[in-house]
Design an enzyme around this catalytic site. Structure first.
Site, PDB file in Angstrom:
ATOM      1  N   CYS A  20     -20.387  -7.343 -11.013  1.00  9.53           N
ATOM      2  CA  CYS A  20     -21.077  -6.723 -10.220  1.00  9.53           C
ATOM      3  C   CYS A  20     -22.442  -6.570 -10.841  1.00  9.53           C
ATOM      4  O   CYS A  20     -23.481  -6.201 -10.247  1.00  9.53           O
ATOM      5  CB  CYS A  20     -20.439  -5.109 -10.299  1.00  9.53           C
ATOM      6  SG  CYS A  20     -19.277  -5.040  -9.213  1.00  9.53           S
TER       7      CYS A  20
ATOM      8  N   CYS B 270     -26.073  -4.325  -9.973  1.00 13.90           N
ATOM      9  CA  CYS B 270     -26.210  -3.867  -8.518  1.00 13.90           C
ATOM     10  C   CYS B 270     -25.400  -2.505  -8.494  1.00 13.90           C
ATOM     11  O   CYS B 270     -24.223  -2.230  -9.016  1.00 13.90           O
ATOM     12  CB  CYS B 270     -25.245  -4.953  -7.684  1.00 13.90           C
ATOM     13  SG  CYS B 270     -25.054  -4.474  -6.035  1.00 13.90           S
TER      14      CYS B 270
ATOM     15  N   CYS C 127     -14.390   5.120   6.264  1.00 16.02           N
ATOM     16  CA  CYS C 127     -15.647   4.707   6.367  1.00 16.02           C
ATOM     17  C   CYS C 127     -15.934   3.264   5.492  1.00 16.02           C
ATOM     18  O   CYS C 127     -15.248   3.053   4.795  1.00 16.02           O
ATOM     19  CB  CYS C 127     -16.436   6.057   5.252  1.00 16.02           C
ATOM     20  SG  CYS C 127     -18.239   5.570   5.074  1.00 16.02           S
TER      21      CYS C 127
ATOM     22  N   ASP D  29       0.759  -1.145   0.075  1.00 12.42           N
ATOM     23  CA  ASP D  29      -0.094   0.067  -0.018  1.00 12.42           C
ATOM     24  C   ASP D  29       0.788   1.220  -0.043  1.00 12.42           C
ATOM     25  O   ASP D  29       0.400   2.327  -0.822  1.00 12.42           O
ATOM     26  CB  ASP D  29      -1.029  -0.044   1.127  1.00 12.42           C
ATOM     27  CG  ASP D  29      -2.155   1.131   1.047  1.00 12.42           C
ATOM     28  OD1 ASP D  29      -2.410   1.600  -0.072  1.00 12.42           O
ATOM     29  OD2 ASP D  29      -2.337   1.649   2.145  1.00 12.42           O
TER      30      ASP D  29
ATOM     31  N   CYS E 200     -23.025   5.125  -0.297  1.00 22.07           N
ATOM     32  CA  CYS E 200     -22.048   6.565   0.195  1.00 22.07           C
ATOM     33  C   CYS E 200     -22.811   7.612   0.785  1.00 22.07           C
ATOM     34  O   CYS E 200     -23.694   8.234  -0.015  1.00 22.07           O
ATOM     35  CB  CYS E 200     -21.447   6.738  -1.106  1.00 22.07           C
ATOM     36  SG  CYS E 200     -20.138   8.193  -0.602  1.00 22.07           S
TER      37      CYS E 200
END
Length: 384
Positions: free
Chosen positions: A199, A202, A252, A145, A209
């Site tokens: 996906c 969807c 979040c 990362d 969010c």
């Protein structure tokens, strides 16, 4: 693109080294280990440049500064011949969004509720790299990362999953809850097939969010993302966005938690990285009392420590202002004299939300004149 090798000895060596890596990965607690080529993300430079041109990276100037290395692993290390991607499931015990129903509690992102995953994952990757280098006689580098590596596109190319509409990696086995790490090597390994997008129609992650941070599916504007704003962003957070934070004080998880594929993460989860009890749902009141020493002590070994006490308490004050809890007024008031303008400014904002209008106006009359910081002054003057 690597040319196919017809020599049986070369094929056998690739197979043995690849199998050895996967065995080592499993022994170190990784759930997924797959291999891709360093040139497997040719679309990355254009997509990254579009993101930067739109200034969706906010104040993360390092993304612009490292874009060449970030977009192409061969620029980061010209000798790399194989990229090994690792994934570790960190799915939570329950839906982290449920904490929004407890306004006196603070929500810390699931990944940050224990030791810093950078340290955990990198330590394990170094163990694998040491053993692999000795076995293969090849050079290796490991990244987690913090280096300019586009881990999510590389993970998709290796077949760990696909980048969902929330831009994070989604796995059929582990949903949206995967820590990623990479090992670059000069060794030639067996290459895996990339994963396709599952996906479909969807839009659960987009709808989840709180701040509408997705301009379109598969695109994110960090400037509206609570994770970016609470972790990366220094200084003032736009007042229009603050109410949407709720009690989220570090990161979040909403877009991740909304993903339907998470049901498989729950079924497959092993307790590898157990959350600390004191970080699952800490009291907002207790966090408002933290000075620098107490902050460092509480978050020792945690990724939260990296943002520093002032930015953290700024975030906690936003949660306090959103709580609607009058008993937090004295604690917020005590921070009007804090040395940090960021803290003082958010203390003003929190009090403007918690106090009756007449009481706040009276407080403003007594406190505003002594404030020397322009940003804090603007908080005093802001209309309720």
């Amino acid at each position: 693109m690597r040319e196919p090798q017809s020599d049986p000895k070369i094929r056998k060596r690739r197979e043995e080294l690849t199998r050895f890596l996967r065995q080592e990965a499993a022994a170190q607690g990784f759930d997924l280990c797959r291999v891709t080529l360093p040139d497997s993300i040719p679309q990355a430079p254009e997509r990254l440049q579009h993101f930067l041109d739109a200034e969706r990276h906010g104040t993360m100037a390092w993304m612009e500064e490292t874009k060449e290395r970030r977009a192409d692993p061969r620029v980061l290390w010209s000798d790399v011949r194989s990229v090994v991607m690792f994934g570790m499931n960190y799915g939570p015990d329950d839906d982290p969004r449920l904490l929004q129903e407890q306004p006196d509690k603070a929500a810390i992102s699931v990944y940050a509720r224990n030791r810093d995953y950078h340290d955990v994952i990198k330590g394990r990757l170094k163990e694998i790299a040491t053993r692999f280098a000795a076995r293969a006689g090849e050079d290796v580098k490991v990244f987690v990362d913090t280096a300019p590596v586009m881990e999510k596109p590389l993970a998709a190319a290796a077949g760990l999953g696909w980048q969902g509409k929330h831009t994070n990696l989604v796995s059929r086995e582990y949903g949206s809850w995967l820590f990623l790490g990479s090992l670059f090597t000069t060794a030639e390994l067996d290459i895996d097939t990339g994963e396709v997008d599952h996906c479909g129609s969807c839009r659960a992650c987009l709808a989840a969010c709180p701040t509408d941070a997705f301009p379109a599916p598969y695109q994110i504007d960090a400037r509206r993302c609570i994770s970016y704003l609470t972790i990366e962003h220094k200084g003032t957070i736009h007042p229009d966005l603050r109410p949407a934070f709720g009690n989220r004080i570090y990161g979040c998880d909403d877009c991740l938690a909304a993903c339907p594929w998470n049901k498989f993460a729950e079924e497959a989860r092993e307790m590898k990285l157990q959350a600390r009890d004191d970080l699952k749902a800490p009291d907002i009141a207790s966090l408002l009392t933290l000075d620098d020493a107490a902050f460092r002590s509480l978050f020792s070994g945690s990724p939260v420590k990296r943002i520093g006490r002032n930015r953290f308490v700024r975030n906690v004050l936003i949660a306090a202002g959103n709580s609607g809890l009058p008993h937090l007024i004295p604690l917020c008031s005590s921070l009007l004299d804090d040395a940090s303008p960021d803290v003082r400014g958010m203390a003003v904002w929190a009090l403007s939300r918690l106090m009756p209008a007449a009481d706040f106006d009276a407080l403003r009359q007594t406190r505003q004149a002594g404030e020397t910081d322009d940003e804090v002054q603007s908080e005093w003057m802001r209309e309720r």
